[in-house]
Design a protein around this motif. Structure first.
Motif: not given
Ligand code: ATP
Length: 233
Positions: A16, A191, A11, A35-42, A83
């Motif tokens: 990420a 989750k 990003y 866990r949260n923020g690990m990169g699943k959605t990315t 999501e």
């Molecule tokens: P969650 O369960 O909280 O949704 P996740 O595992 O899906 O978490 P992501 O949302 O993919 O994690 O985020 C992975 C990393 O990328 C995190 O550090 C997050 O802060 C960062 N990130 C996600 N979206 C953006 C964005 N639009 N701009 C900048 N950084 C981002």
């Protein structure tokens, strides 16, 4: 059916994904855990072309789809239940379903509004209700139905049971099991681990944008170190 290898995503200047990898076999269910923020959605957004990957490979049914626009990826047979549901609030339930309807792959027995309502009978009496007036559970069922109306070969679900009452969650899991039994491939982030591991064939654990473990639900169940360190259980 889906193979992700060495996937790197940024990003802006912030990285990420650092070499993400996973597979979804034809007719099987892969659970993506972390866990949260690990990169699943990315990971999901990079597969779908919503967030462009910097490098790496995403192969779907033999085609390298990295760099394709999202609409072309969807047309190739990848469906997303995003999501937060993201249904159209100012369209009726029926219009939401019609808005995405297509059968670009000419699948036999394509999804119809009738088939979606057979999967989720709760929606049958709500055809004319505006999206914004549907309950959270109805919206989630609609989000799944809307993705099915694109007639995907692989359905990706990002936190599809988040914020739902236990009974509604159960309805969603029953429907997902039904879809699996009909041969649809699924990639699921959720989750509710017990339910997810019940339906999954393979688990991939992501930590800080990298795959750190993969194996069967039974193997994950026994692996206390991974459960504790990577999933906080
Ligand atoms: P969650 O369960 O909280 O949704 P996740 O595992 O899906 O978490 P992501 O949302 O993919 O994690 O985020 C992975 C990393 O990328 C995190 O550090 C997050 O802060 C960062 N990130 C996600 N979206 C953006 C964005 N639009 N701009 C900048 N950084 C981002």
């Amino acid at each position: 059916m889906l193979a992700v290898r060495d996937l790197v995503t940024h990003y802006g200047a912030s990285q990420a994904l650092f070499g993400m990898a996973l597979d979804v076999a034809d007719g099987a269910v892969t659970a993506l855990l972390g866990r949260n923020g690990m990169g699943k959605t990315t990971t999901i957004h990079s597969v779908m072309g919503i967030v462009p990957a910097t490098s790496g490979f995403v192969t779907f049914n033999g085609a390298d789809i990295v760099g394709w626009p999202s609409h072309r990826i969807a047309g190739a047979g990848l469906g997303l239940v995003p999501e937060g549901r993201r249904i159209f609030p100012n369209l009726t339930l029926r219009e939401n379903l019609l808005a995405t309807a297509s059968n670009r792959l000419n699948l036999p027995q394509p999804w119809t509004i009738g088939r979606v309502c057979a999967l989720f009978p709760e929606l049958a009496a709500r055809h004319t209700a505006m999206g914004s007036l549907l309950s959270g559970g109805e919206q989630q069922m609609l989000a799944i139905g809307r993705a099915l109306m694109t007639n995907p070969k692989l359905l990706i679900l990002d936190e599809a049971t988040e914020g739902l009452a236990p009974l509604v969650r159960t309805r969603i899991w029953v429907a997902l099991a039904e879809l699996k039994s009909r041969g649809l491939s699924l990639l699921i982030v959720d989750k509710n681990l017990d339910d997810l591991l019940h339906i999954a064939d393979t688990c991939v654990v992501i930590e800080k944008g990298r795959p750190v473990w993969h194996g069967s639900p039974a193997a994950l169940h026994k692996n206390h170190a991974v459960r504790h360190t990577c999933l906080g259980l």
